[in-house]
Design a protein around this motif. Structure first.
Motif, PDB file in Angstrom:
ATOM      1  N   LEU A  47      28.938  18.850  28.848  1.00  0.00           N
ATOM      2  CA  LEU A  47      28.696  20.357  29.196  1.00  0.00           C
ATOM      3  C   LEU A  47      29.979  20.528  31.139  1.00  0.00           C
ATOM      4  CD1 LEU A  47      25.279  21.597  29.160  1.00  0.00           C
ATOM      5  CD2 LEU A  47      27.635  22.812  27.796  1.00  0.00           C
ATOM      6  N   ARG A  48      29.462  19.148  31.692  1.00  0.00           N
ATOM      7  CA  ARG A  48      30.012  18.956  32.897  1.00  0.00           C
ATOM      8  C   ARG A  48      31.462  18.611  32.535  1.00  0.00           C
ATOM      9  NH1 ARG A  48      26.858  14.740  36.335  1.00  0.00           N
ATOM     10  NH2 ARG A  48      24.916  15.986  36.335  1.00  0.00           N
ATOM     11  N   LEU A  49      31.978  18.215  31.888  1.00  0.00           N
ATOM     12  CA  LEU A  49      33.152  17.876  31.849  1.00  0.00           C
ATOM     13  C   LEU A  49      33.920  19.100  31.078  1.00  0.00           C
ATOM     14  CD1 LEU A  49      35.614  16.597  30.825  1.00  0.00           C
ATOM     15  CD2 LEU A  49      34.462  15.887  28.497  1.00  0.00           C
ATOM     16  N   PHE A  50      33.598  20.443  30.227  1.00  0.00           N
ATOM     17  CA  PHE A  50      33.414  21.319  29.693  1.00  0.00           C
ATOM     18  C   PHE A  50      33.667  22.673  31.181  1.00  0.00           C
ATOM     19  CE2 PHE A  50      31.990  20.758  25.214  1.00  0.00           C
ATOM     20  CZ  PHE A  50      33.256  21.304  24.826  1.00  0.00           C
ATOM     21  N   GLU A  51      32.886  22.070  32.086  1.00  0.00           N
ATOM     22  CA  GLU A  51      32.437  23.273  33.141  1.00  0.00           C
ATOM     23  C   GLU A  51      33.617  22.780  34.206  1.00  0.00           C
ATOM     24  OE1 GLU A  51      28.145  24.006  33.724  1.00  0.00           O
ATOM     25  OE2 GLU A  51      28.902  22.308  34.612  1.00  0.00           O
ATOM     26  N   GLU A  52      34.577  21.583  33.643  1.00  0.00           N
ATOM     27  CA  GLU A  52      35.595  20.899  35.124  1.00  0.00           C
ATOM     28  C   GLU A  52      36.925  21.416  34.408  1.00  0.00           C
ATOM     29  OE1 GLU A  52      37.349  16.477  34.919  1.00  0.00           O
ATOM     30  OE2 GLU A  52      34.657  16.126  35.213  1.00  0.00           O
ATOM     31  N   LEU A  53      36.757  21.769  32.960  1.00  0.00           N
ATOM     32  CA  LEU A  53      37.971  22.124  32.218  1.00  0.00           C
ATOM     33  C   LEU A  53      38.114  23.676  32.360  1.00  0.00           C
ATOM     34  CD1 LEU A  53      37.603  19.897  28.453  1.00  0.00           C
ATOM     35  CD2 LEU A  53      39.491  20.115  30.434  1.00  0.00           C
ATOM     36  N   HIS A  54      36.669  24.720  32.432  1.00  0.00           N
ATOM     37  CA  HIS A  54      37.172  25.725  33.312  1.00  0.00           C
ATOM     38  C   HIS A  54      36.870  25.964  34.730  1.00  0.00           C
ATOM     39  CE1 HIS A  54      34.737  28.954  34.025  1.00  0.00           C
ATOM     40  NE2 HIS A  54      35.410  29.532  33.225  1.00  0.00           N
ATOM     41  N   PRO A  65      45.536  24.462  23.876  1.00  0.00           N
ATOM     42  CA  PRO A  65      45.490  25.215  23.398  1.00  0.00           C
ATOM     43  C   PRO A  65      45.409  26.465  24.199  1.00  0.00           C
ATOM     44  CG  PRO A  65      43.498  24.114  22.961  1.00  0.00           C
ATOM     45  CD  PRO A  65      44.673  23.424  23.690  1.00  0.00           C
ATOM     46  N   ALA A  66      44.876  27.823  23.812  1.00  0.00           N
ATOM     47  CA  ALA A  66      44.380  29.097  24.158  1.00  0.00           C
ATOM     48  C   ALA A  66      43.201  28.874  24.571  1.00  0.00           C
ATOM     49  CB  ALA A  66      45.467  30.120  23.477  1.00  0.00           C
ATOM     50  N   ILE A  67      42.804  28.985  23.604  1.00  0.00           N
ATOM     51  CA  ILE A  67      41.166  28.490  24.121  1.00  0.00           C
ATOM     52  C   ILE A  67      40.330  27.676  22.959  1.00  0.00           C
ATOM     53  CG2 ILE A  67      41.035  30.104  21.909  1.00  0.00           C
ATOM     54  CD1 ILE A  67      39.129  31.564  22.735  1.00  0.00           C
ATOM     55  N   ILE A  68      39.013  27.153  23.746  1.00  0.00           N
ATOM     56  CA  ILE A  68      38.291  25.719  22.762  1.00  0.00           C
ATOM     57  C   ILE A  68      37.752  26.224  22.277  1.00  0.00           C
ATOM     58  CG2 ILE A  68      37.466  23.268  23.457  1.00  0.00           C
ATOM     59  CD1 ILE A  68      39.301  23.252  25.778  1.00  0.00           C
ATOM     60  N   LEU A  69      37.410  26.123  21.211  1.00  0.00           N
ATOM     61  CA  LEU A  69      35.680  26.677  20.175  1.00  0.00           C
ATOM     62  C   LEU A  69      34.642  25.881  20.177  1.00  0.00           C
ATOM     63  CD1 LEU A  69      36.980  28.994  17.977  1.00  0.00           C
ATOM     64  CD2 LEU A  69      36.945  29.516  19.808  1.00  0.00           C
ATOM     65  N   VAL A  80      38.135  38.753  24.821  1.00  0.00           N
ATOM     66  CA  VAL A  80      38.053  37.332  25.344  1.00  0.00           C
ATOM     67  C   VAL A  80      39.417  37.246  26.254  1.00  0.00           C
ATOM     68  CG1 VAL A  80      37.488  34.738  26.010  1.00  0.00           C
ATOM     69  CG2 VAL A  80      36.456  36.196  23.762  1.00  0.00           C
ATOM     70  N   HIS A  81      38.613  36.967  28.016  1.00  0.00           N
ATOM     71  CA  HIS A  81      40.485  37.493  29.158  1.00  0.00           C
ATOM     72  C   HIS A  81      40.113  35.546  29.076  1.00  0.00           C
ATOM     73  CE1 HIS A  81      40.769  40.894  29.480  1.00  0.00           C
ATOM     74  NE2 HIS A  81      39.443  41.212  29.408  1.00  0.00           N
ATOM     75  N   ALA A  82      41.168  35.261  29.505  1.00  0.00           N
ATOM     76  CA  ALA A  82      41.837  33.611  29.947  1.00  0.00           C
ATOM     77  C   ALA A  82      40.791  33.521  30.785  1.00  0.00           C
ATOM     78  CB  ALA A  82      43.123  33.872  29.974  1.00  0.00           C
ATOM     79  N   GLY A  83      40.245  31.742  30.596  1.00  0.00           N
ATOM     80  CA  GLY A  83      40.006  31.461  31.925  1.00  0.00           C
ATOM     81  C   GLY A  83      38.319  32.358  32.247  1.00  0.00           C
ATOM     82  N   GLU A  84      38.446  32.579  30.977  1.00  0.00           N
ATOM     83  CA  GLU A  84      35.998  32.440  30.067  1.00  0.00           C
ATOM     84  C   GLU A  84      35.617  31.640  29.659  1.00  0.00           C
ATOM     85  OE1 GLU A  84      34.809  36.895  29.969  1.00  0.00           O
ATOM     86  OE2 GLU A  84      36.174  36.587  28.906  1.00  0.00           O
ATOM     87  N   ILE A  89      21.740  26.062  28.023  1.00  0.00           N
ATOM     88  CA  ILE A  89      23.581  25.204  27.864  1.00  0.00           C
ATOM     89  C   ILE A  89      23.636  27.212  28.466  1.00  0.00           C
ATOM     90  CG2 ILE A  89      25.331  25.252  27.450  1.00  0.00           C
ATOM     91  CD1 ILE A  89      24.378  23.404  25.273  1.00  0.00           C
ATOM     92  N   ALA A  90      23.419  28.015  27.364  1.00  0.00           N
ATOM     93  CA  ALA A  90      23.743  29.476  27.860  1.00  0.00           C
ATOM     94  C   ALA A  90      23.428  29.808  29.394  1.00  0.00           C
ATOM     95  CB  ALA A  90      22.941  29.980  26.588  1.00  0.00           C
ATOM     96  N   ALA A  91      22.582  29.424  29.807  1.00  0.00           N
ATOM     97  CA  ALA A  91      22.059  30.366  31.216  1.00  0.00           C
ATOM     98  C   ALA A  91      23.591  29.881  32.140  1.00  0.00           C
ATOM     99  CB  ALA A  91      20.806  29.165  31.544  1.00  0.00           C
ATOM    100  N   ARG A  92      24.122  28.227  31.759  1.00  0.00           N
ATOM    101  CA  ARG A  92      24.701  28.073  32.441  1.00  0.00           C
ATOM    102  C   ARG A  92      26.234  28.717  32.727  1.00  0.00           C
ATOM    103  NH1 ARG A  92      23.867  21.314  32.561  1.00  0.00           N
ATOM    104  NH2 ARG A  92      26.190  21.529  33.705  1.00  0.00           N
ATOM    105  N   THR A  93      26.455  28.835  31.435  1.00  0.00           N
ATOM    106  CA  THR A  93      27.637  29.720  31.126  1.00  0.00           C
ATOM    107  C   THR A  93      27.390  31.381  32.228  1.00  0.00           C
ATOM    108  OG1 THR A  93      27.211  31.068  29.164  1.00  0.00           O
ATOM    109  CG2 THR A  93      28.411  28.998  29.215  1.00  0.00           C
ATOM    110  N   GLN A  94      28.732  31.745  32.921  1.00  0.00           N
ATOM    111  CA  GLN A  94      28.951  33.084  33.210  1.00  0.00           C
ATOM    112  C   GLN A  94      28.907  33.995  32.346  1.00  0.00           C
ATOM    113  OE1 GLN A  94      34.362  32.506  32.779  1.00  0.00           O
ATOM    114  NE2 GLN A  94      32.914  34.261  35.364  1.00  0.00           N
ATOM    115  N   ARG A  95      29.278  33.843  31.000  1.00  0.00           N
ATOM    116  CA  ARG A  95      28.915  35.120  30.447  1.00  0.00           C
ATOM    117  C   ARG A  95      28.077  34.627  28.800  1.00  0.00           C
ATOM    118  NH1 ARG A  95      34.197  38.191  27.184  1.00  0.00           N
ATOM    119  NH2 ARG A  95      32.728  39.728  25.699  1.00  0.00           N
TER     120      ARG A  95
END
Lengths: 242, 412
Positions: free
Chosen positions: A189-196, A168-172, A36-40, A211-217
């Protein structure tokens, strides 16, 4: 082997997690490798029993792999002590749960302050940082309410604020919308996208395909193995075993 | 997590479950109250005894008591006699270190003082002026019996305060009045100190002294028919370091005078004091055990409630661990809660003990000595409660700290 300009944030290298129940050995993860790379923003999917919870626990430093290496920011945490794991959970990981997991007798602000407390911040620093987080998730007027006085969406916002407070480095996030209605789930979800969008690294465990469809990976698990990794340019380098 | 915050969280936890916390603390409250009250009572009892001994002449007093003669000497019983004035004189002449002597006779029957048709019962003693220092008697007004009174066999009397008050009235003058004892007229020359009635039950524990009435020794023997035999013979030894030696010398003198028949014993108040120490020690131990058991029960109560409380909060512990609490943090949290419980219990126990000693002290002061509250035992009891909290909080704290965060998070 890794030819990328930046080191991965997280690297699973042939990670196995085996649970022993009496004589039977169950491999919850049976040799998983990915980075996993930063920003994903990644969705981890899979039916129950596929190993996604175990993956989450390992990544969240709640547990250690049986074999294999788990690198977090270049450091192998499979040999870390309990205290080091606690420190990593506190400093580098932000958890968001399906059932929010706020402490019921603490108000929003106190809940958000808790990771800062364990990090050893003084009262003023805690207050200042927690207030900033409350503002970020839009709960300023609810800061002194108890969790039970909040709606589900507000509770999850508070939980997200708590996850973010130590930078944190990563949010789970484990099924973060599972206990919410569609509309509220959408807001979270929008909040997560905003944070992303702000550069945060976020992993969402979900069985919701929308949800899965909206993520880049998307990483799909089955029977302790990765069966699909839609990947990105970066993740193409991770090794698949199937 | 800071200690202060831990304590605040502990208090919040207690306030969140008021009744449960109170019931949990009850064991510690009772234990601490029992412990510190017990200390106060034993302390009071011991000081009361000391005072009682003091009132009987203190440890400087040596008493010669009449005893049964030993079996081996029974054939000589007809040759025995009781102590007489001559014995007192002989001891004064032969034994060094005796600073005062008090030969006494008691009027056993018809010990009444009469005045204008009123009769008052009294403890009538034929005495010398030696009885004042030795018996620790205090004269309130007039004078005591003098050597001249004894030589002349004067019919003079020093009345006990109760006797005087009953005969003449509380405030009426008593001196120089004529009273009758067994039909013999006596002139009142003095009145003894009044040991005040006090306390809810009414009465001073030295109240028995208020009826002591004194006439000259010789007058009692000649006029009142008490007989020559002394009812008691006491000596005072100012230098208490020589007490044992003087007692031995008195024994020897009496042995010689009494034709080696041992129908007497010489005893010191020191022995009595030692016995009191022993008794109060035994009291302390047995009450201490009771208090200890009660504290133990309190501790178990705390452990029980802490175990129940962490069981209720498994999920909370899981959450705390997930966001970075170390084992140590969880341990301290549970431990602080246990200690806060026992600390508050200890404080309440101390308060309860103060209340108990005040209340019971007020009720029993008539017959017994008041409990004495000292800071030392209170602090000690309080510290014991804190130690109990730590000791019985350790196991639950350890158990909570070792919880697996994954299991704990899954717990419903």
């Amino acid at each position: 082997m890794d030819t990328l300009p930046t080191d991965p944030l997280v690297a699973f290298r042939d990670v196995r997690k085996i649970y022993r129940m009496d004589a039977v050995q169950v491999a919850a993860l049976d040799g998983v490798s990915f980075t996993v790379h930063a920003g994903e923003l990644i969705a981890i999917t899979g039916p129950s029993g596929s190993g996604k919870s175990t993956l989450m626990h390992l990544l969240g430093c709640l547990d250690r792999p049986t074999t294999g290496a788990l690198m977090l920011e270049g450091r192998d945490i499979s040999r870390a002590s309990q205290n080091e794991l606690a420190r990593l959970r506190n400093q580098r990981i932000g958890f968001v749960f399906q059932s929010f997991n706020l402490l019921p007798r603490f108000n929003v602000l106190q809940n958000i302050e808790l990771p800062l407390t364990y990090a050893g911040n003084d009262h003023h620093t805690r207050r200042r940082k927690a207030m900033a987080m409350v503002a970020l998730v839009g709960l300023t007027d609810r800061a002194h309410h108890l969790p039970q006085q909040l709606s589900g969406g507000q509770r999850q916002r508070a939980a997200i604020a708590r996850a973010l407070v130590n930078d944190p480095a990563i949010i789970l996030a484990d099924e973060p919308t599972g206990n919410l209605d569609t509309k509220t789930g959408e807001q979270i979800l929008r909040l997560f996208e905003e944070l992303h969008g702000q550069g945060r690294t976020i992993l969402i465990v979900t069985h919701d395909h929308d949800i899965a469809a909206r993520t880049q990976r998307r990483i799909a698990l089955r029977d302790g193995l990765i069966v699909e990794d839609t990947g990105t340019a970066r993740s193409a380098f991770s090794v698949h075993r199937s | 997590m800071g200690l202060l915050q831990g304590i605040i969280v502990g208090f919040k936890e207690i306030l969140a479950h008021k009744l449960r916390s109170l019931l949990t603390m009850l064991g510690v409250i009772l234990g601490v109250a029992a412990l510190s009250t017990m200390f106060a009572f034993v302390e009071g009892m011991f000081s009361g005894w000391k005072q009682a001994i003091e009132e009987q002449g203190g440890i400087e007093k040596l008493s010669v008591d009449n005893n049964q003669i030993p079996e081996a000497q029974l054939p000589f019983q007809h040759m025995t006699r009781k102590r007489r004035r001559a014995d007192a004189t002989a001891v004064m002449l032969s034994v060094a270190g005796v600073s005062a002597v008090s030969p006494e006779v008691m009027l056993r029957e018809d010990a009444f003082v009469e005045y204008r048709g009123k009769r008052q019962w009294c403890e009538l003693v034929g005495a010398t002026d030696g009885i004042v220092p030795i018996g620790n008697h205090v004269l309130a007004e007039g004078r005591f019996i003098s050597d001249m009174d004894r030589k002349t066999g004067a019919r003079v009397v020093v009345l006990g305060s109760t006797v005087a008050a009953e005969l003449f009235g509380a405030r009426a003058p008593a001196l120089l009045r004529r009273v009758y004892i067994k039909g013999v007229p006596f002139r009142v020359i003095g009145v003894m100190h009044n040991y005040e009635l006090s306390g809810m039950g009414g009465g001073h524990f030295m109240q028995w002294k208020n009826r002591f009435t004194f006439v000259p020794l010789e007058t009692a023997i000649k006029r009142l028919g008490t007989g020559e035999d002394l009812s008691s013979l006491n000596f005072e030894v100012k230098d208490s370091a020589r007490l044992a030696k003087v007692a031995e010398a008195i024994r020897n003198t009496l042995f010689f005078l009494n034709r080696r028949i041992i129908n007497y014993s010489v005893r010191t108040n020191e022995e009595m004091l030692d016995r009191f120490s022993e008794i109060s020690g035994a009291f302390s131990i047995s009450l201490g055990i009771i208090a200890g058991i009660s504290l133990l029960v309190g501790g178990i109560g705390i452990m029980n409630i802490m175990l129940a409380s962490i069981n209720e909060r498994i999920r909370e512990i899981g959450i705390r661990k997930a966001i970075g609490a170390r084992e140590r943090d969880i341990m301290i949290q549970v431990l602080v809660e246990a200690v806060v419980l026992s600390l508050v219990g200890g404080l309440l126990g101390v308060c309860m003990s103060l209340f108990l000693t005040q209340t019971i002290g007020a009720i029993i002061s008539a017959t017994f000595s008041k409990p004495i509250v000292r800071v030392g035992p209170l602090v000690f009891s309080f510290c014991v409660s804190v130690v109990i909290g730590i000791a019985f909080g350790l196991y639950p704290a350890f158990k909570a700290a070792k919880l697996d965060p994954i299991e704990a998070l899954r717990y419903e």
